[in-house]
Design an enzyme around this catalytic site. Structure first.
Site, mmCIF file in Angstrom:
data_model
loop_
_atom_site.group_PDB
_atom_site.id
_atom_site.type_symbol
_atom_site.label_atom_id
_atom_site.label_comp_id
_atom_site.label_asym_id
_atom_site.label_seq_id
_atom_site.Cartn_x
_atom_site.Cartn_y
_atom_site.Cartn_z
ATOM 1 N N GLU A 28 32.330 25.730 31.435
ATOM 2 C CA GLU A 28 32.617 26.561 32.607
ATOM 3 C C GLU A 28 33.748 27.596 31.701
ATOM 4 O O GLU A 28 34.952 26.829 31.574
ATOM 5 C CB GLU A 28 33.122 26.004 33.466
ATOM 6 C CG GLU A 28 33.119 26.879 34.935
ATOM 7 C CD GLU A 28 34.508 27.389 35.094
ATOM 8 O OE1 GLU A 28 34.870 28.509 34.515
ATOM 9 O OE2 GLU A 28 35.290 26.851 35.803
ATOM 10 N N GLU B 20 39.903 39.032 29.319
ATOM 11 C CA GLU B 20 40.477 38.170 30.419
ATOM 12 C C GLU B 20 41.868 37.785 30.234
ATOM 13 O O GLU B 20 42.468 37.376 29.030
ATOM 14 C CB GLU B 20 39.840 36.687 30.437
ATOM 15 C CG GLU B 20 40.395 35.846 31.442
ATOM 16 C CD GLU B 20 39.517 34.738 31.363
ATOM 17 O OE1 GLU B 20 39.382 34.149 32.599
ATOM 18 O OE2 GLU B 20 39.365 33.976 30.642
#
Length: 483
Positions: free
Chosen positions: A263, A394
């Site tokens: 993840e 990000e």
């Protein structure tokens, strides 16, 4: 950069949570085979509070020899643990869940001290979800034959788990609860900046009477995590963290029989159509990017707003941001806490400066920045294009990039124009539009007219460079079973 002055008819008196609730020892060892022990080479490191930069404790630093010792303990414990009836394993998970609830105030304060996030988030979001995950998977432990993975699915063996610093205790629960419910044993490495709640969880395991070796906790740096991943006797690898490290893990396990779930990063799009309820959308936008200071992999860090309502939405959003309170994370009135580390603050600052240099317009509400600790004011950028780095990378901080669109197809194209695919949000009054747009978005989790809602029964995970596999729900069992 424009800064607007905050005006409010109300002033908030300090409402600090008591630090005395939690007793932090001067030093902690590694948790191996049910005991706290020193690292084989005697190395230690310090964990500091991001809001004050004070040293909280000295922590034993795991190395390769410690990983080997922990994996051997987990392998030995696996024989008896996996042989227990599911109903017996469930008792331990229920017990752990109840102890977490009983100690939730203590754990919330501890998490806030070590991580920097506001106490109202650890108290009202993190800890209830942590307990809920253990309760939920306790319920699955004796029902695995009926989970849809065939009759008599078997545990894999030893699970090597590496978790990040943004949700230390919650990520631990996401990993450990399904692993134990399915009959596996665990070697877990918490992040080096937030080891304390995992070590307190080790104490909870002892308090619950969990057999020795079933859970092992190894604080340390990246080399310890790499050793866990590469260990030949680890059967399952679970990692939550950056995409770059995720790629390294994929290379390490390639050609082995290890099962892997990753993840990783995200650059979630929050799409606001012209018929959306503006005030409700603003609350969702704020929750989507400023919750946990934006240090959330599924954060709605890109706001896509339909051109016709852009001015109205931005005016409302700026008013709302001007009411956010930045400061002491232990104060129950605080909305924006500290950035987790100096390293993360440097990354956020660098990317924001690059956004300004590339021509995006930066705005922050007026707020006082404390003299000590790691802080960054909530920030939004307008005049952002898809070519800007702040719209592609990000940032992992309280920074929102605002882009516009005219048609649903353009919104979908811009939302999908990212190497990531973890989350998205859709704001509109039309249910048909929600379904039509959601079906075209390549994101693992899509919220409609809300954002950042989690439940242990619901699977979570991503596409593309956001990783693969699912955690949570019935789907989260599969990664820990030989099916």
């Amino acid at each position: 950069m424009t800064i607007e002055k905050r005006s409010s008819a109300f002033a908030y008196a300090p409402a600090p949570e008591s630090r005395s609730i939690v007793d932090i020892a001067p030093s902690y060892g590694l948790f191996i085979d049910g005991e706290f022990v020193e690292a084989a080479d005697g190395k230690v490191f310090k964990t500091v509070s991001p809001s004050t930069e004070e040293v909280l404790a000295e922590i034993a630093q795991a190395g390769e020899a410690d990983v080997d010792r922990a994996v051997k303990a987990a392998r030995k414990a696996f024989e008896k643990w996996s042989a227990l009836p599911g109903s017996e394993r469930a008792k331990y998970l229920f017990r752990i869940a109840r102890i977490i609830q009983e100690r939730s105030r203590e754990l919330a304060v501890l998490e806030t001290l070590d991580n920097g996030k506001p106490i109202k988030e650890t108290r009202d979001a993190d800890l209830p979800l942590v307990a809920a995950h253990f309760f939920y998977y306790a319920g699955w432990a004796d029902k695995l034959d009926h989970a849809g993975f065939g009759s008599n699915p078997r545990p894999l063996g030893v699970a090597g788990q590496v978790i990040p610093w943004n949700f230390p205790l919650l990520m631990l629960a996401w990993k450990i609860a399904p692993a134990l419910a399915t009959g596996n044993t665990v070697v877990l490495k918490p992040a080096e900046t937030t080891p304390l709640s995992a070590l307190f969880f080790a104490d909870i395991c002892r308090q619950a009477g969990l057999p020795k070796g079933v859970v092992n906790i190894l604080p340390g740096y990246g080399d310890a995590g790499a050793a866990v991943v590469a260990h030949p006797d680890v059967n399952k690898v679970a990692f939550t963290g950056s995409t770059a490290v995720g790629k390294e893990i994929a290379r390490t396990v390639a050609g082995t029989r290890k099962k892997v779930t990753l993840e990783l990063g995200g650059k979630g799009a929050n799409i606001v159509f012209d018929d959306a309820p503006i005030d409700q959308a603003v609350e969702g936008i704020v929750n989507g990017i400023f919750f946990n200071q934006g240090q959330v992999c599924c954060a709605g860090s890109r706001l896509l707003v339909q051109e016709s309502v852009q001015d109205e939405l931005l005016d409302s959003l700026k008013r709302r941001l001007s009411t956010l309170r930045l400061g002491d994370p232990l104060d129950k009135n605080t909305d924006i806490g500290a950035i987790n580390s100096e390293e993360q603050l440097t990354r956020i600052t660098s990317l924001v400066e690059q956004g300004e240099a590339e021509g995006a317009e930066r705005w922050s509400p007026a707020c006082e920045i404390p003299e000590s600790g790691y802080w960054f004011a909530p920030t939004l950028f307008t005049n952002v294009t898809q070519a800007h780095r702040i719209a592609r990378d990000e940032i992992f901080g309280p920074v929102l990039s605002v882009l516009t669109f005219r048609t649903p197809d353009e919104a979908v194209a811009k939302a999908n124009n990212t190497p990531y695919g973890l989350s998205a949000g859709i704001w509109t009054e039309k249910g048909s539009r929600i379904l039509a747009v959601a079906n075209k978005l390549r994101a693992g989790v899509i919220w409609s007219n809300t954002f950042n809602k989690f439940d242990p029964t619901s699977p979570f995970g991503g596409y593309k460079e956001s990783g693969f596999g699912r955690e949570g729900g019935r789907h989260g069992l599969e990664a820990y079973l030989d099916v």
